[in-house]
Design a protein around this motif. Sequence first.
Motif, PDB file in Angstrom:
ATOM      1  N   LYS A 178       0.701  -1.157   0.144  1.00 22.62           N
ATOM      2  CA  LYS A 178       0.157   0.073  -0.172  1.00 22.62           C
ATOM      3  C   LYS A 178       0.709   1.431   0.188  1.00 22.62           C
ATOM      4  O   LYS A 178       0.505   2.351  -0.605  1.00 22.62           O
ATOM      5  N   SER A 179       2.241   1.349   0.572  1.00 19.31           N
ATOM      6  CA  SER A 179       3.215   2.356   0.738  1.00 19.31           C
ATOM      7  C   SER A 179       3.057   2.416  -0.379  1.00 19.31           C
ATOM      8  O   SER A 179       3.579   3.730  -0.685  1.00 19.31           O
ATOM      9  N   MET A 180       3.562   1.563  -1.181  1.00 15.00           N
ATOM     10  CA  MET A 180       4.167   2.098  -3.126  1.00 15.00           C
ATOM     11  C   MET A 180       3.632   2.107  -3.784  1.00 15.00           C
ATOM     12  O   MET A 180       3.749   3.322  -4.630  1.00 15.00           O
ATOM     13  N   PHE A 181       1.789   1.953  -3.379  1.00  9.62           N
ATOM     14  CA  PHE A 181       0.347   2.243  -4.188  1.00  9.62           C
ATOM     15  C   PHE A 181       0.591   3.405  -4.401  1.00  9.62           C
ATOM     16  O   PHE A 181       0.065   3.881  -4.716  1.00  9.62           O
ATOM     17  N   ALA A 182       0.539   4.395  -2.270  1.00 15.94           N
ATOM     18  CA  ALA A 182       0.628   5.302  -2.598  1.00 15.94           C
ATOM     19  C   ALA A 182       1.501   6.317  -3.890  1.00 15.94           C
ATOM     20  O   ALA A 182       1.154   7.809  -3.290  1.00 15.94           O
ATOM     21  N   CYS A 183       2.851   5.898  -3.799  1.00 15.82           N
ATOM     22  CA  CYS A 183       3.499   7.006  -4.246  1.00 15.82           C
ATOM     23  C   CYS A 183       3.131   6.396  -6.192  1.00 15.82           C
ATOM     24  O   CYS A 183       4.159   7.154  -7.103  1.00 15.82           O
ATOM     25  N   ALA A 184       2.979   5.532  -6.459  1.00 20.26           N
ATOM     26  CA  ALA A 184       3.153   4.959  -7.948  1.00 20.26           C
ATOM     27  C   ALA A 184       2.727   5.999  -8.601  1.00 20.26           C
ATOM     28  O   ALA A 184       4.099   5.953  -9.618  1.00 20.26           O
ATOM     29  N   GLN A 185       1.754   6.582  -8.693  1.00 23.27           N
ATOM     30  CA  GLN A 185       1.413   7.628  -9.523  1.00 23.27           C
ATOM     31  C   GLN A 185       2.743   8.818 -10.471  1.00 23.27           C
ATOM     32  O   GLN A 185       2.950   8.748 -10.640  1.00 23.27           O
ATOM     33  N   SER A 186       2.919   9.048  -8.532  1.00 24.25           N
ATOM     34  CA  SER A 186       3.671   9.595  -8.652  1.00 24.25           C
ATOM     35  C   SER A 186       4.483  10.052  -9.000  1.00 24.25           C
ATOM     36  O   SER A 186       5.401  10.506 -10.578  1.00 24.25           O
ATOM     37  N   ILE A 187       5.867   8.214  -8.637  1.00 23.22           N
ATOM     38  CA  ILE A 187       6.567   8.339  -9.375  1.00 23.22           C
ATOM     39  C   ILE A 187       6.870   7.739 -11.591  1.00 23.22           C
ATOM     40  O   ILE A 187       7.112   7.933 -12.125  1.00 23.22           O
ATOM     41  N   ASN A 188       5.976   7.081 -11.407  1.00 19.96           N
ATOM     42  CA  ASN A 188       5.435   6.810 -12.925  1.00 19.96           C
ATOM     43  C   ASN A 188       5.393   7.867 -13.647  1.00 19.96           C
ATOM     44  O   ASN A 188       6.292   7.803 -14.669  1.00 19.96           O
ATOM     45  N   ALA A 189       4.839   8.980 -13.296  1.00 14.07           N
ATOM     46  CA  ALA A 189       5.052  10.261 -14.326  1.00 14.07           C
ATOM     47  C   ALA A 189       5.917  10.990 -14.272  1.00 14.07           C
ATOM     48  O   ALA A 189       6.431  11.012 -15.833  1.00 14.07           O
ATOM     49  N   ALA A 190       6.740  11.002 -12.879  1.00 12.43           N
ATOM     50  CA  ALA A 190       8.118  11.301 -13.541  1.00 12.43           C
ATOM     51  C   ALA A 190       9.034  10.403 -14.376  1.00 12.43           C
ATOM     52  O   ALA A 190      10.038  11.467 -15.272  1.00 12.43           O
ATOM     53  N   CYS A 191       8.909   9.292 -13.901  1.00 13.66           N
ATOM     54  CA  CYS A 191       9.552   8.575 -14.903  1.00 13.66           C
ATOM     55  C   CYS A 191       9.375   8.474 -16.521  1.00 13.66           C
ATOM     56  O   CYS A 191      10.179   8.643 -17.065  1.00 13.66           O
ATOM     57  N   ARG A 192       8.162   8.872 -16.370  1.00 16.85           N
ATOM     58  CA  ARG A 192       7.038   9.109 -18.696  1.00 16.85           C
ATOM     59  C   ARG A 192       8.277  10.416 -18.630  1.00 16.85           C
ATOM     60  O   ARG A 192       8.859  10.520 -19.924  1.00 16.85           O
ATOM     61  N   MET A 193       8.864  11.352 -17.704  1.00 15.19           N
ATOM     62  CA  MET A 193       9.730  12.024 -18.351  1.00 15.19           C
ATOM     63  C   MET A 193      10.439  12.796 -18.752  1.00 15.19           C
ATOM     64  O   MET A 193      11.178  12.639 -18.873  1.00 15.19           O
ATOM     65  N   PHE A 194      11.434  11.402 -17.192  1.00 15.32           N
ATOM     66  CA  PHE A 194      12.559  11.848 -17.182  1.00 15.32           C
ATOM     67  C   PHE A 194      13.175   9.971 -17.765  1.00 15.32           C
ATOM     68  O   PHE A 194      14.545  10.750 -17.524  1.00 15.32           O
ATOM     69  N   VAL A 195      12.783   8.943 -17.992  1.00 17.85           N
ATOM     70  CA  VAL A 195      13.256   7.633 -17.591  1.00 17.85           C
ATOM     71  C   VAL A 195      13.436   7.082 -18.986  1.00 17.85           C
ATOM     72  O   VAL A 195      11.935   7.060 -19.084  1.00 17.85           O
ATOM     73  N   PRO A 196      14.409   7.136 -19.878  1.00 19.16           N
ATOM     74  CA  PRO A 196      14.398   6.259 -20.888  1.00 19.16           C
ATOM     75  C   PRO A 196      13.965   5.273 -21.409  1.00 19.16           C
ATOM     76  O   PRO A 196      12.631   4.443 -22.284  1.00 19.16           O
ATOM     77  N   ASN A 197      14.159   4.746 -20.076  1.00 19.58           N
ATOM     78  CA  ASN A 197      14.235   2.757 -20.443  1.00 19.58           C
ATOM     79  C   ASN A 197      14.322   2.426 -18.925  1.00 19.58           C
ATOM     80  O   ASN A 197      14.664   2.533 -17.635  1.00 19.58           O
ATOM     81  N   GLY A 198      12.668   2.596 -18.494  1.00 20.04           N
ATOM     82  CA  GLY A 198      12.618   1.887 -16.657  1.00 20.04           C
ATOM     83  C   GLY A 198      13.269   0.394 -16.999  1.00 20.04           C
ATOM     84  O   GLY A 198      13.406   0.408 -15.554  1.00 20.04           O
ATOM     85  N   ASN A 199      13.861  -0.126 -17.571  1.00 17.72           N
ATOM     86  CA  ASN A 199      14.365  -1.529 -17.407  1.00 17.72           C
ATOM     87  C   ASN A 199      15.714  -0.703 -16.358  1.00 17.72           C
ATOM     88  O   ASN A 199      16.774  -2.009 -15.718  1.00 17.72           O
ATOM     89  N   ASN A 200      16.253   0.445 -16.444  1.00 18.29           N
ATOM     90  CA  ASN A 200      17.025   0.551 -15.714  1.00 18.29           C
ATOM     91  C   ASN A 200      17.649   1.148 -14.089  1.00 18.29           C
ATOM     92  O   ASN A 200      18.974   1.333 -14.148  1.00 18.29           O
ATOM     93  N   CYS A 201      16.565   1.195 -14.324  1.00 20.65           N
ATOM     94  CA  CYS A 201      16.008   2.065 -12.128  1.00 20.65           C
ATOM     95  C   CYS A 201      15.813   0.802 -11.552  1.00 20.65           C
ATOM     96  O   CYS A 201      15.434   0.040 -11.542  1.00 20.65           O
TER      97      CYS A 201
END
Length: 237
Positions: A178-201
Amino acid sequence: MQHLRGFKHFDIVPQSFVLPLEYRDLVSAHNKYRGPWIVKPNASSRGRGIYIVTSVNEQVLVSKYIGNPLCIDGHKCDIRIYVLVTSFNPLIIYLYEEGLVRLATVKYDKNVENLWNPCMHLCNYSINKYHSDYIKSRDAGDEDVGHKWTLSALLRHLKNQKCDTNKLMANIEDLIIKSMFACAQSINAACRMFVPNGNNCFELYGFDILIDDSLKPWLLEINLSPSMGIDSPLDTK
């Protein structure tokens, strides 16, 4: 998430307020609950700057103090659990099977006169290690000696007292998800903006969890870049 999904499903953290933004909400809660409250400075670590108050006039993070903690031989304790997240979309969480249990050096007493004593109310190793009564494990095989245990040793201790440790661990896993769910939306948004490949993180988190005397786990905080310092054979193990 409490507003979105219902309070009962995300009743995993003590009631908390960020000051000064939520000062009026804190005053309203304080008029009903009357403290004590535990105060944490912004962006700190290792227990620095944490203290307990019974009045509310600070510009910091203030959380309701859990006054009925699980105690081991009279000593308050909390748990450090290491969690690795390799992806937020899809959400992939690894929970390391072992953890550390930190015990306060001074036996727990919830009388107001003792609120000043950090070695009674805070379990951080960085604070308690300076107390003259602190006992450090000298052998990696001694998992339940002194003021730092393994999670396995705590679970064995609770099982010997006829506690349902399977339910406890299921509730801890539920808290982590539940803690991870609570912050997932904002982290996913940041990843879409700044991370070319999510598998690197990936990210390693240090979860600090308090268990109360009814075996309910409470999330105290989640640490980024948790300490990997080694001060005892138990840490090395």
